[in-house]
Design an enzyme around this catalytic site. Sequence first.
Site, PDB file in Angstrom:
ATOM      1  N   ASP A 108     -25.997  -4.083  47.821  1.00  0.00           N
ATOM      2  CA  ASP A 108     -27.318  -3.951  47.185  1.00  0.00           C
ATOM      3  C   ASP A 108     -27.185  -2.661  46.086  1.00  0.00           C
ATOM      4  O   ASP A 108     -26.805  -1.693  46.822  1.00  0.00           O
ATOM      5  CB  ASP A 108     -28.573  -3.933  47.885  1.00  0.00           C
ATOM      6  CG  ASP A 108     -29.662  -4.004  47.325  1.00  0.00           C
ATOM      7  OD1 ASP A 108     -30.116  -5.045  46.565  1.00  0.00           O
ATOM      8  OD2 ASP A 108     -30.662  -3.090  47.211  1.00  0.00           O
ATOM      9  N   GLU A 116      -8.716  -2.289  57.665  1.00  0.00           N
ATOM     10  CA  GLU A 116      -8.232  -2.143  59.098  1.00  0.00           C
ATOM     11  C   GLU A 116      -8.439  -3.429  59.981  1.00  0.00           C
ATOM     12  O   GLU A 116      -7.845  -3.618  61.068  1.00  0.00           O
ATOM     13  CB  GLU A 116      -9.225  -1.030  59.875  1.00  0.00           C
ATOM     14  CG  GLU A 116      -9.042   0.362  59.197  1.00  0.00           C
ATOM     15  CD  GLU A 116     -10.025   1.336  59.777  1.00  0.00           C
ATOM     16  OE1 GLU A 116     -11.037   0.985  60.493  1.00  0.00           O
ATOM     17  OE2 GLU A 116     -10.273   2.553  59.038  1.00  0.00           O
TER      18      GLU A 116
END
Length: 562
Positions: free
Chosen positions: A221, A272
């Site tokens: 956002d 990751e």
Amino acid sequence: MTLEHDVDHATPAAAGHEWWRSAVIYQIYPRSFADSNGDGIGDLPGITSRLDSLAELGIDAMWLSPFMTSPQKDAGYDVADYCDVDPLFGTLEDFDDMLRAAHERGIRVIVDLVPNHSSDQHLWFQQALASAPGSRERARYIFRDGRGENGELPPNNWQSIFGGPAWTRVTDPDGVPGQWYLHLFDSSQPDFDWDNEEVKEEFRRILRFWLDRGVDGFRVDVAHGLVKDSQLPDYTPSPEAASMGGEETPAPYFEQAGVHEIYRDWHRILSEYDGDRALCGEAWVSSVEKMALWVRPDEMHQTFNFDYLMASWDEAELRDIIDRSLAAFSGVGAPSTWVLSNHDVVRHATRLSLTGENPQGTGIGPDFPGIPQYEDGVRRARAATTLMLALPGSSYLYQGEELGLDEVHDLPGEARQDPTWFRTQGERYGRDGCRVPLPWEDSAPAFGFSHTGESWLPQPKRWAPLARSVQAQQPASTLNLYRRLLQLRREADLGSGTLEWAPEFGSGVLAFRNSGVLVVANISGADVTLPDGHEVLATSTPIENRTVPRDVTVWLKEITHQ
């Protein structure tokens, strides 16, 4: 129901073929999607109960607007706890159940993250209020001394996106007026200070919390707003500017260079994890060329194409934004994204046919001039969607657009709940009209949204024939048009294709080829006769005698003779 496939997090896709490059992503506004407990507010178990409908629609992923712990001053975009579910929507167990059920149906899940500001009920902000100026607790937010002899004036002239000043003065524990804090949105949404390392580390923790649970990505956002000009200079936006940004000269609280290092840091965290997790930014910036800076290879994976969202139904304007988007995003190795509706703008079944001015975020009401007849508005909206879903890249759908829902412009004032309505004393209607709960069954209480008939915003009676239960039985319904388009899009792999303009159809017509599909969108031109030797795959509105009138888009495939 036969499940298509599970989401595979273990095997990353080959570079250039990641799922987010061509996905159709469906936005769910949780409080308006489906209510399982009858309180009139949608929830996570309600979403789980309706997942088969989304699988049948043919989407690749769903994005959930905020469902985290919040006092709901701005429908969840004021977060008090980023690592829990608001009881209004259920529990973390409900979230896990929903995520697992979505993955079983081959639907990936993107969650909304609100990093620009928190709720004023967040523990950190409560600690800040109880602490002295210059303290570690206050340094997490943007507190400043006021101007004037006694600090009685705000630090600068910035105005809130929702109307009114962007600064609120606090009262210190001893009862004396104190510092001011910045809130680009409601006063209950204080802005974080992203120059503070503690803020950065906290959001790394939040990202990992949801990634560890198995989410496929984040919609970020106000992705262009986290970093502010440290000098906090006075600034007055141009009257024509969209409320969320996009000016040629960026506001000192939008598009600051420091945001890019934040997203590089987040990109490293997502990398990751297995399964091509994705970041999508809500970045209202001044051009698609600048927007592309958010999706360079080591930053975000997607950003919303607001130039396309805000474009009018005009051949030249659409051709220009499509060309510039494809050039800008491909130039940094990212997909273009396309979107026509979301929870902040007037639904495109109304918006594309409006004749009056409609600035982003302002909304429309019962006195708005030039609201189209429903049949005219939805005809154009279907044509626009049929055009959009043929474009290469990733497309976003907003819940209910597959039903052809129009903007509920005639909500009574006492029913409205958007902070914009209250902060402007009713001068701006705000965004409630696109957030009205969905109609599922035409004859059920609250159209099947809630078994009790409760609904946090009133649903218009005119939506009964638009209910999903009705449209599922109508071959030519908007719902079945969406299903057909998404099936064809996947079969032809249009999201991974290449656009080649077909200029032979004349002015007022947008026509192009993509992966063997010829798309003809008659926007404002004379009737178009379709070429021989082509099979009609889909039409936004049924046509006669292979003639395409205005506000109709057609997909065709060349007939090859063996």
